[in-house]
Design a protein around this motif. Structure first.
Motif, mmCIF file in Angstrom:
data_model
loop_
_atom_site.group_PDB
_atom_site.id
_atom_site.type_symbol
_atom_site.label_atom_id
_atom_site.label_comp_id
_atom_site.label_asym_id
_atom_site.label_seq_id
_atom_site.Cartn_x
_atom_site.Cartn_y
_atom_site.Cartn_z
ATOM 1 N N TYR A 55 85.901 11.411 27.036
ATOM 2 C CA TYR A 55 85.935 9.995 26.675
ATOM 3 C C TYR A 55 86.185 9.774 25.183
ATOM 4 C CZ TYR A 55 84.540 9.142 31.408
ATOM 5 O OH TYR A 55 84.516 9.108 32.769
ATOM 6 N N PHE A 56 85.544 10.558 24.344
ATOM 7 C CA PHE A 56 85.786 10.389 22.918
ATOM 8 C C PHE A 56 87.191 10.885 22.565
ATOM 9 C CE2 PHE A 56 81.591 9.200 22.975
ATOM 10 C CZ PHE A 56 81.020 9.000 21.731
ATOM 11 N N GLY A 57 87.666 11.923 23.256
ATOM 12 C CA GLY A 57 89.034 12.394 23.033
ATOM 13 C C GLY A 57 90.057 11.364 23.462
ATOM 14 N N ALA A 58 89.821 10.708 24.589
ATOM 15 C CA ALA A 58 90.753 9.686 25.076
ATOM 16 C C ALA A 58 90.790 8.486 24.140
ATOM 17 C CB ALA A 58 90.365 9.235 26.477
ATOM 18 N N ALA A 59 89.641 8.164 23.540
ATOM 19 C CA ALA A 59 89.572 7.019 22.636
ATOM 20 C C ALA A 59 89.880 7.407 21.187
ATOM 21 C CB ALA A 59 88.191 6.379 22.715
ATOM 22 N N LYS A 60 90.224 8.682 20.976
ATOM 23 C CA LYS A 60 90.554 9.205 19.641
ATOM 24 C C LYS A 60 89.407 9.048 18.645
ATOM 25 C CE LYS A 60 95.453 8.232 20.189
ATOM 26 N NZ LYS A 60 96.596 7.495 19.684
ATOM 27 N N ILE A 61 88.182 9.217 19.125
ATOM 28 C CA ILE A 61 87.011 9.131 18.255
ATOM 29 C C ILE A 61 86.693 10.547 17.781
ATOM 30 C CG2 ILE A 61 84.565 8.560 18.140
ATOM 31 C CD1 ILE A 61 85.100 6.464 20.329
ATOM 32 N N LYS A 62 86.663 10.747 16.485
ATOM 33 C CA LYS A 62 86.425 12.074 15.926
ATOM 34 C C LYS A 62 84.949 12.306 15.595
ATOM 35 C CE LYS A 62 90.964 13.206 14.757
ATOM 36 N NZ LYS A 62 91.504 13.447 16.049
ATOM 37 N N LYS A 63 84.242 11.271 15.169
ATOM 38 C CA LYS A 63 82.828 11.399 14.803
ATOM 39 C C LYS A 63 81.966 10.832 15.928
ATOM 40 C CE LYS A 63 83.738 11.183 9.912
ATOM 41 N NZ LYS A 63 83.471 10.495 8.650
#
Length: 174
Positions: A138-146
């Motif tokens: 989910y964080f990868g799909a939303a491009k969230i790094k932190k």
């Protein structure tokens, strides 16, 4: 009859959506193609994260690190009443859902579903999450790094679920 209804509900819903879109004069096919392109883009963005997670799980399995962790955690697990046989499930569940299902199946085959070990494993399977997989996808799909506090909150939630599973199963077996 019920089996037929459950198998046909998704095609019926899709047909209703298509029919409604056509009645309203919407470009249903073009929107479908656009959505499929977006979905493919999401798959391409999260693929490296998923590959890294799969490699990490294989390293854990191949290096016997899971056995070492099990032995290291056994004093703590014994203190909270967690059966030693369930510790590998607790260790692999945050990383791999399919690995956890395999371990859970083995626990049920070996100890039975209605034993203390089987019941604790069942409750843990139903109440804990594949933390690292979920964060990766989910964080990868939303491009969230932190990820900020997400990881610690999820780990605390899993620990709470494990302790609650032990308490509830002990209470049920009284």
């Amino acid at each position: 009859m019920f089996d037929y209804m459950t198998k046909s509900i998704i095609p019926v819903v899709v047909a209703i959506i298509l029919f409604y879109g056509m009645i309203k004069g919407r470009k249903v096919y073009e929107w479908f193609i656009e959505g499929a392109k977006d979905g493919l883009g999401v798959c391409m963005r999260i693929f490296p994260c998923l590959l890294a997670m799969i490699v990490a799980v294989q390293i854990l399995k191949s290096s016997n690190l899971l056995d070492l962790l099990n032995k290291g955690i056994s004093p703590l697990s014994g203190a909270i009443g967690l059966p030693e046989e369930v510790v590998p499930l607790v260790l692999i569940k945050p990383i791999s859902g399919s690995g956890a299902v395999g371990m859970f199946t083995e626990i049920i085959k070996t100890y039975g579903a209605d034993t203390f070990i089987g019941l604790v494993a069942s409750v843990i399977m139903g109440t804990t999450e594949t933390i690292f997989y979920t964060i990766t996808v989910y964080f990868g799909a939303a491009k969230i790094k932190k990820i900020r506090h997400t990881l610690w909150a999820a780990i605390i939630a899993d620990i709470t679920a494990i302790i609650t599973a032990i308490i509830v199963v002990n209470w049920m077996l009284l």
